[in-house]
Design a protein around this motif. Structure first.
Motif, PDB file in Angstrom:
ATOM      1  N   LEU A  25      29.562  18.707  20.717  1.00 53.55           N
ATOM      2  CA  LEU A  25      28.962  18.071  19.528  1.00 53.55           C
ATOM      3  C   LEU A  25      29.374  18.323  18.227  1.00 53.55           C
ATOM      4  O   LEU A  25      29.916  19.460  18.031  1.00 53.55           O
ATOM      5  N   PRO A  26      30.184  17.497  18.378  1.00 50.68           N
ATOM      6  CA  PRO A  26      30.907  16.817  16.518  1.00 50.68           C
ATOM      7  C   PRO A  26      30.373  17.598  15.410  1.00 50.68           C
ATOM      8  O   PRO A  26      29.565  17.612  14.761  1.00 50.68           O
ATOM      9  N   GLU A  27      31.108  18.637  15.173  1.00 48.53           N
ATOM     10  CA  GLU A  27      30.567  19.504  13.069  1.00 48.53           C
ATOM     11  C   GLU A  27      29.710  18.192  12.577  1.00 48.53           C
ATOM     12  O   GLU A  27      29.110  18.525  12.037  1.00 48.53           O
ATOM     13  N   ALA A  28      30.885  17.181  12.354  1.00 45.17           N
ATOM     14  CA  ALA A  28      29.934  15.687  11.693  1.00 45.17           C
ATOM     15  C   ALA A  28      28.477  15.636  12.154  1.00 45.17           C
ATOM     16  O   ALA A  28      27.685  15.516  11.439  1.00 45.17           O
ATOM     17  N   GLU A  29      28.077  15.650  13.441  1.00 40.48           N
ATOM     18  CA  GLU A  29      27.288  15.066  13.454  1.00 40.48           C
ATOM     19  C   GLU A  29      26.013  16.195  13.397  1.00 40.48           C
ATOM     20  O   GLU A  29      24.886  16.102  13.298  1.00 40.48           O
ATOM     21  N   CYS A  33      28.332  11.415  23.286  1.00 38.86           N
ATOM     22  CA  CYS A  33      28.873  13.248  22.914  1.00 38.86           C
ATOM     23  C   CYS A  33      30.288  12.843  23.290  1.00 38.86           C
ATOM     24  O   CYS A  33      30.512  11.722  23.643  1.00 38.86           O
ATOM     25  N   LEU A  34      31.517  13.899  22.883  1.00 38.31           N
ATOM     26  CA  LEU A  34      32.639  13.747  22.440  1.00 38.31           C
ATOM     27  C   LEU A  34      32.771  13.595  24.257  1.00 38.31           C
ATOM     28  O   LEU A  34      33.799  12.732  24.477  1.00 38.31           O
ATOM     29  N   SER A  35      32.391  14.288  25.157  1.00 40.26           N
ATOM     30  CA  SER A  35      32.845  14.344  26.816  1.00 40.26           C
ATOM     31  C   SER A  35      32.923  12.603  27.113  1.00 40.26           C
ATOM     32  O   SER A  35      33.763  12.223  28.310  1.00 40.26           O
ATOM     33  N   SER A  36      32.155  11.361  26.815  1.00 43.31           N
ATOM     34  CA  SER A  36      32.163  10.142  27.047  1.00 43.31           C
ATOM     35  C   SER A  36      33.406   9.743  27.101  1.00 43.31           C
ATOM     36  O   SER A  36      33.930   8.294  27.195  1.00 43.31           O
ATOM     37  N   ARG A  37      34.704  10.502  26.281  1.00 42.17           N
ATOM     38  CA  ARG A  37      35.516   9.657  25.139  1.00 42.17           C
ATOM     39  C   ARG A  37      36.702   9.938  25.993  1.00 42.17           C
ATOM     40  O   ARG A  37      37.621   9.594  26.802  1.00 42.17           O
ATOM     41  N   ILE A  38      36.492  10.351  27.418  1.00 41.56           N
ATOM     42  CA  ILE A  38      37.324  10.326  28.180  1.00 41.56           C
ATOM     43  C   ILE A  38      36.682  10.512  29.858  1.00 41.56           C
ATOM     44  O   ILE A  38      35.857  10.443  30.375  1.00 41.56           O
ATOM     45  N   LEU A  45      38.573  17.560  23.861  1.00 43.03           N
ATOM     46  CA  LEU A  45      37.463  17.132  23.377  1.00 43.03           C
ATOM     47  C   LEU A  45      37.917  17.783  22.069  1.00 43.03           C
ATOM     48  O   LEU A  45      37.475  16.520  20.984  1.00 43.03           O
ATOM     49  N   SER A  46      38.399  18.285  21.973  1.00 41.68           N
ATOM     50  CA  SER A  46      39.007  18.950  20.334  1.00 41.68           C
ATOM     51  C   SER A  46      39.671  17.861  19.035  1.00 41.68           C
ATOM     52  O   SER A  46      39.708  17.526  19.045  1.00 41.68           O
ATOM     53  N   ARG A  47      40.687  17.440  20.188  1.00 46.97           N
ATOM     54  CA  ARG A  47      41.005  16.349  19.775  1.00 46.97           C
ATOM     55  C   ARG A  47      41.007  15.165  19.645  1.00 46.97           C
ATOM     56  O   ARG A  47      40.989  13.968  18.783  1.00 46.97           O
ATOM     57  N   VAL A  48      40.092  14.859  20.465  1.00 47.32           N
ATOM     58  CA  VAL A  48      39.337  13.595  19.838  1.00 47.32           C
ATOM     59  C   VAL A  48      38.243  13.609  18.989  1.00 47.32           C
ATOM     60  O   VAL A  48      38.203  12.334  17.890  1.00 47.32           O
ATOM     61  N   GLU A  49      37.943  14.890  19.183  1.00 45.99           N
ATOM     62  CA  GLU A  49      36.862  15.183  17.763  1.00 45.99           C
ATOM     63  C   GLU A  49      37.960  14.821  16.636  1.00 45.99           C
ATOM     64  O   GLU A  49      36.934  14.145  15.717  1.00 45.99           O
ATOM     65  N   ARG A  50      38.450  15.995  16.377  1.00 46.65           N
ATOM     66  CA  ARG A  50      39.936  15.505  15.531  1.00 46.65           C
ATOM     67  C   ARG A  50      40.076  13.955  14.594  1.00 46.65           C
ATOM     68  O   ARG A  50      40.368  13.280  13.816  1.00 46.65           O
ATOM     69  N   ALA A  51      40.685  12.905  15.886  1.00 44.18           N
ATOM     70  CA  ALA A  51      40.874  11.483  15.238  1.00 44.18           C
ATOM     71  C   ALA A  51      39.941  10.690  14.944  1.00 44.18           C
ATOM     72  O   ALA A  51      40.051  10.419  14.575  1.00 44.18           O
TER      73      ALA A  51
END
Length: 269
Positions: free
Chosen positions: A56-60, A177-182, A193-199
């Motif tokens: 869950l991204p912090e922005a969400e 959720c961020l895992s869907s980017r992998i 997960l962390s680097r996707v969120e930051r990107a």
């Protein structure tokens, strides 16, 4: 034909008959509509719950807190870790099942503590049509209630109802959720997960609205909405993306000329 407004009235009446509900609340359009209807129906006997985790991204999370305040519903948070589950980390085609199962189990524990009889989620009438949706199996197994689906409310109608409630998220783009980017089959780690969120935070800061950053190991593949492709093709953006997204741990940064599309690396998105 039953209108969205009539479906909303029926759903609110249905919720009013329940002995308290806890809404699995992400702050997206669908769960926000369920929270608004539950609050209208039950007042203090409705609670919105956001489960904090690595995906869950912090922005969400910030959006969820803000929208809960708009609605006036009591908002609680619980924490769990999908990465504790080796099946989730393996990122197979059942990943969404593993994630939703853990999330709903965490919600059920909160509902029990709060003395609330029903856990609701934001599944809509058109979720699961023509696609692989193992997360719906977890919903069924745990007997969670999906008022939008039960009253045949589609995603488009959920947005219409959100506008009727004057919710700020009525036109918010969907956010899986961020895992869907992998890509499915590639191991999920906290680092990825962390680097996707930051990107994606960078893309948000640069003014993009509909986007994903797909993590292909050494390569970051940026998708933006087709109406935003012109901005993404600007040489200044390209240079900034190479520098700043690359600095997060990617050797290569690319722009997908097909634009944003769901499920390009993960069938559950």
């Amino acid at each position: 034909m039953t209108t969205a407004a009539e479906k909303r009235t029926q759903a609110v009446a249905d919720l009013a008959d329940r002995d308290g509900v806890l809404v699995a609340f992400s702050g997206g359009v669908d769960s926000s509509v369920v929270a608004a209807m539950a609050h209208e129906a039950l007042g203090d006997r409705a609670v919105a719950c956001t489960a904090r985790s690595e995906t869950l991204p912090e922005a969400e999370l910030a959006d969820a807190r803000s929208v809960a305040d708009e609605i006036g519903i009591r908002h609680v948070e619980t924490t769990f870790s999908e990465l504790d589950d080796p099946d989730f980390r393996a990122n197979d085609e059942q990943r969404c099942y593993h994630c939703r199962s853990m999330r709903l189990d965490a919600m059920s524990q909160v509902a029990e503590r709060e003395g609330l009889a029903t856990v609701c989620d934001g599944t809509t009438a058109d979720d699961g049509e023509g696609g692989h949706r193992p997360g719906l199996q977890a919903v069924a197994e745990r007997d969670a209630y999906s008022p939008l689906r039960a009253h045949d409310i589609t995603k488009a109608e959920a947005r219409e109802i959100a506008r009727a409630y004057d919710l700020s998220v009525a036109d918010k783009p969907s956010m899986a959720c961020l895992s869907s980017r992998i890509p499915t089959g590639e191991r999920i780690t906290d680092e990825r997960l962390s680097r996707v969120e930051r990107a994606e935070d960078l893309l948000r800061t640069w003014g993009f609205e509909q986007f994903r950053v797909r993590d292909h190991g050494d390569l970051a593949r940026i998708e933006v909405g087709t109406e935003e492709l012109d901005a993404a093709l600007d040489p200044e953006f390209a240079a900034a993306a190479r520098e700043h997204v690359g600095a997060l741990g990617f050797d290569h940064v690319t722009l997908d000329l097909a634009g944003y599309r769901t499920g390009s690396v993960s069938p559950e998105e």
